[in-house]
Design an enzyme around this catalytic site. Sequence first.
Site, PDB file in Angstrom:
ATOM      1  N   GLY A 213       8.820  -0.650   7.798  1.00 36.57           N
ATOM      2  CA  GLY A 213       7.958  -2.036   7.839  1.00 36.57           C
ATOM      3  C   GLY A 213       8.479  -3.096   6.948  1.00 36.57           C
ATOM      4  N   ILE A 214       7.806  -3.796   6.416  1.00 31.27           N
ATOM      5  CA  ILE A 214       8.021  -4.824   5.434  1.00 31.27           C
ATOM      6  C   ILE A 214       7.738  -4.601   4.294  1.00 31.27           C
ATOM      7  CG2 ILE A 214       5.875  -6.018   5.603  1.00 31.27           C
ATOM      8  CD1 ILE A 214       7.119  -8.694   6.653  1.00 31.27           C
ATOM      9  N   ALA A 216       9.483  -4.022   0.111  1.00 34.15           N
ATOM     10  CA  ALA A 216      10.503  -3.622  -0.674  1.00 34.15           C
ATOM     11  C   ALA A 216      10.955  -2.156  -0.365  1.00 34.15           C
ATOM     12  CB  ALA A 216      10.057  -3.489  -2.159  1.00 34.15           C
ATOM     13  N   ILE A 217      10.159  -1.355   0.240  1.00 37.00           N
ATOM     14  CA  ILE A 217      10.335   0.080   0.343  1.00 37.00           C
ATOM     15  C   ILE A 217      11.573   0.248   1.321  1.00 37.00           C
ATOM     16  CG2 ILE A 217       9.487   2.273   1.043  1.00 37.00           C
ATOM     17  CD1 ILE A 217       8.249   1.240  -1.560  1.00 37.00           C
ATOM     18  N   GLU A 236       9.862  -3.005  14.709  1.00 37.41           N
ATOM     19  CA  GLU A 236       9.573  -4.323  15.161  1.00 37.41           C
ATOM     20  C   GLU A 236      10.451  -5.198  14.517  1.00 37.41           C
ATOM     21  OE1 GLU A 236       5.701  -3.803  13.628  1.00 37.41           O
ATOM     22  OE2 GLU A 236       5.939  -5.117  12.210  1.00 37.41           O
ATOM     23  N   GLY A 334       2.533  -4.465  12.389  1.00 34.58           N
ATOM     24  CA  GLY A 334       2.596  -3.473  13.349  1.00 34.58           C
ATOM     25  C   GLY A 334       2.368  -2.068  12.780  1.00 34.58           C
TER      26      GLY A 334
HETATM   27  N1  COA Z   1      -4.071  -4.263  -7.023  1.00 35.75           N
HETATM   28  C1  COA Z   1      -3.726  -5.417  -7.604  1.00 35.75           C
HETATM   29  N2  COA Z   1      -2.519  -6.063  -7.099  1.00 35.75           N
HETATM   30  C2  COA Z   1      -1.637  -5.407  -6.522  1.00 35.75           C
HETATM   31  C3  COA Z   1      -1.910  -4.248  -5.764  1.00 35.75           C
HETATM   32  C4  COA Z   1      -3.199  -3.463  -6.182  1.00 35.75           C
HETATM   33  N3  COA Z   1      -3.765  -2.525  -5.577  1.00 35.75           N
HETATM   34  N4  COA Z   1      -1.116  -3.771  -5.049  1.00 35.75           N
HETATM   35  C5  COA Z   1       0.093  -4.685  -5.084  1.00 35.75           C
HETATM   36  N5  COA Z   1      -0.496  -5.668  -5.688  1.00 35.75           N
HETATM   37  C6  COA Z   1       0.249  -6.724  -5.929  1.00 35.75           C
HETATM   38  C7  COA Z   1       2.026  -6.604  -6.524  1.00 35.75           C
HETATM   39  O1  COA Z   1       1.562  -6.637  -8.121  1.00 35.75           O
HETATM   40  C8  COA Z   1       2.460  -7.570  -6.226  1.00 35.75           C
HETATM   41  O2  COA Z   1       2.112  -9.065  -7.110  1.00 35.75           O
HETATM   42  P1  COA Z   1       3.323  -9.937  -7.395  1.00 35.75           P
HETATM   43  O3  COA Z   1       3.728 -10.722  -5.963  1.00 35.75           O
HETATM   44  O4  COA Z   1       2.614 -10.820  -8.554  1.00 35.75           O
HETATM   45  O5  COA Z   1       4.356  -9.397  -7.974  1.00 35.75           O
HETATM   46  C9  COA Z   1       1.801  -8.357  -4.829  1.00 35.75           C
HETATM   47  O6  COA Z   1       0.508  -7.607  -4.934  1.00 35.75           O
HETATM   48  C10 COA Z   1       2.515  -7.469  -3.664  1.00 35.75           C
HETATM   49  O7  COA Z   1       2.737  -6.175  -3.777  1.00 35.75           O
HETATM   50  P2  COA Z   1       3.943  -5.398  -3.392  1.00 35.75           P
HETATM   51  O8  COA Z   1       3.806  -4.033  -3.501  1.00 35.75           O
HETATM   52  O9  COA Z   1       5.298  -5.929  -3.895  1.00 35.75           O
HETATM   53  O10 COA Z   1       4.126  -5.769  -1.965  1.00 35.75           O
HETATM   54  P3  COA Z   1       5.333  -5.455  -0.928  1.00 35.75           P
HETATM   55  O11 COA Z   1       6.209  -6.620  -0.951  1.00 35.75           O
HETATM   56  O12 COA Z   1       6.184  -4.236  -1.166  1.00 35.75           O
HETATM   57  O13 COA Z   1       4.646  -5.325   0.342  1.00 35.75           O
HETATM   58  C11 COA Z   1       2.667  -4.856   2.043  1.00 35.75           C
HETATM   59  C12 COA Z   1       3.358  -4.357   0.829  1.00 35.75           C
HETATM   60  C13 COA Z   1       1.665  -3.667   1.950  1.00 35.75           C
HETATM   61  C14 COA Z   1       1.862  -6.204   1.510  1.00 35.75           C
HETATM   62  C15 COA Z   1       3.394  -5.029   3.006  1.00 35.75           C
HETATM   63  O14 COA Z   1       4.117  -3.843   3.465  1.00 35.75           O
HETATM   64  C16 COA Z   1       2.484  -5.393   4.404  1.00 35.75           C
HETATM   65  O15 COA Z   1       2.667  -6.494   4.585  1.00 35.75           O
HETATM   66  N6  COA Z   1       2.063  -4.463   5.112  1.00 35.75           N
HETATM   67  C17 COA Z   1       1.165  -4.869   6.247  1.00 35.75           C
HETATM   68  C18 COA Z   1       1.762  -4.943   7.346  1.00 35.75           C
HETATM   69  C19 COA Z   1       2.940  -3.834   8.114  1.00 35.75           C
HETATM   70  O16 COA Z   1       2.830  -2.736   7.601  1.00 35.75           O
HETATM   71  N7  COA Z   1       3.753  -4.118   8.980  1.00 35.75           N
HETATM   72  C20 COA Z   1       4.520  -3.110   9.671  1.00 35.75           C
HETATM   73  C21 COA Z   1       5.836  -3.433   9.703  1.00 35.75           C
HETATM   74  S1  COA Z   1       6.608  -5.026   9.474  1.00 35.75           S
END
Ligand code: COA
Length: 434
Positions: A213-214, A216-217, A236, A334
């Site tokens: 997915g999208i 950092a992981i 995707e 997705g």
């Molecule tokens: N409480 C408060 N803040 C939180 C939080 C929580 N539980 N979890 C994350 N945050 C904050 C982080 O501190 C970070 O803040 P910053 O921007 O100020 O640094 C921000 O939210 C983003 O968190 P992060 O863990 O860095 O997100 P990421 O870039 O790794 O993305 C998702 C994680 C879940 C948003 C991303 O995977 C996503 O959009 N998923 C849904 C769509 C998907 O899975 N599609 C499938 C394939 S593309």
Amino acid sequence: MLNNIKFISADEAVKVVKSGDHIHLSSVASAPKVLIDALMRRGDNGELKDVRIHHLHTEGGAPYTDARYEGVFFHQAFFVGGNVRKNVQAGYADYIPIFLSETQKLYRSGVLPCNVAMIQVSPPDKHGFVSLGTSVDATLAAIECAEHVIAVVNKNVPRAWGDAMIPASMIDYFVECDGLLEPAHFTEPDEIEAAIGKNCAGLIEDGACLQMGIGAIPNAVLAQLGNHKNLGIHTEMFADGVLPLVEKGVINGANKVIDKGKMVSTFLMGSQTCYDFIDDNPMVRMMDVAYTNDPFIIAKNPRVTAINSALQVDITGQVCADSLGTKFFSGVGGQVDFIYGASLSERGKAIIAMPSVTNKGISKIAPVLTSGAGVVTTRNHIHWFVTEYGAVNLYGKSLQERAKLIISIAHPEHREELDKAAFERFGPHYHFIG
Ligand code: COA
């Protein structure tokens, strides 16, 4: 003129847009900037009102979400990307919750009209075909359904194969502009992400077919797969992390049942190197999202391993990935398509992976989801859950067993309070769960 194509200016082309129209923009790296700018000029001149703009997420600017265009442009995206996040949260822009697999269906079923599709394509080849390059997704459906199709012909759009190849005759207006595609920016995995990558890699079998997915992981996981064998890609999106594994022969698609030997994706989000990789590359099929994200097509390959991330997970395994409480941060994308598809695949693994705490030390595992948070992956869909502290399989486990397992990989500083909350919720029997 290029192969009998007549080019017009961007300002000329966007004159087909009328007040009340719905416009689709091609996504991510492929957002047609020159057309967006021309459209904004019409907005500035007071020539348009109530124009709806749809797209997946786009890189680059999204000026149509600015407060000054209220009543002129109304943005309704299928995903909340970084460039519209603030304005969605402020209410100047909006989001349509929709599985990525069904974004194309909105157009094809007529639920959403598409008056004008604005896209970017490669120059036509000797057969009169152009390529949609890095954005096939719902863009192909928009092209099929649109009254007018305006294409920016750009030699920097890679000639991707698969559904990306369309006859130039599907396009009504051509605008020439050779700007570079917008790159996505990634940072190297930090220590926590690397530990999550390792824990995920431990679950990935040789011969697995991967979706990442999208966030950092994914790159952190890919960095750990150098010694794996015969991996495949049906996803995707992908980014630069897959390239060294393709070069090394680790990703070769040899174990796939459908699209054997090929990598399948619907959009890309990476650097120029990643975009160059798909140029005229027969190993890559850029396909309609109706194909890439259909859970039943995904499940045709064995050992599908889908790795997606989350913002918050509760102690029963409900996954919030689209909002922080009531504030929308992202979209369902997705995630559910692939989590479900992987769980249906023979020896498939559906994985949700996230750091145990935020960068401010807040636990991302919570007794209950924050008020206003929505569930993206339900507790019925979740299987594997991974943090930097380990990997647990929740499938077939009871509520109380899940709580124990989830808390066992929470941040050590938060385990006691989470355990207390579980005890309050489930009662004394909870203490006897092994
Ligand atoms: N409480 C408060 N803040 C939180 C939080 C929580 N539980 N979890 C994350 N945050 C904050 C982080 O501190 C970070 O803040 P910053 O921007 O100020 O640094 C921000 O939210 C983003 O968190 P992060 O863990 O860095 O997100 P990421 O870039 O790794 O993305 C998702 C994680 C879940 C948003 C991303 O995977 C996503 O959009 N998923 C849904 C769509 C998907 O899975 N599609 C499938 C394939 S593309």
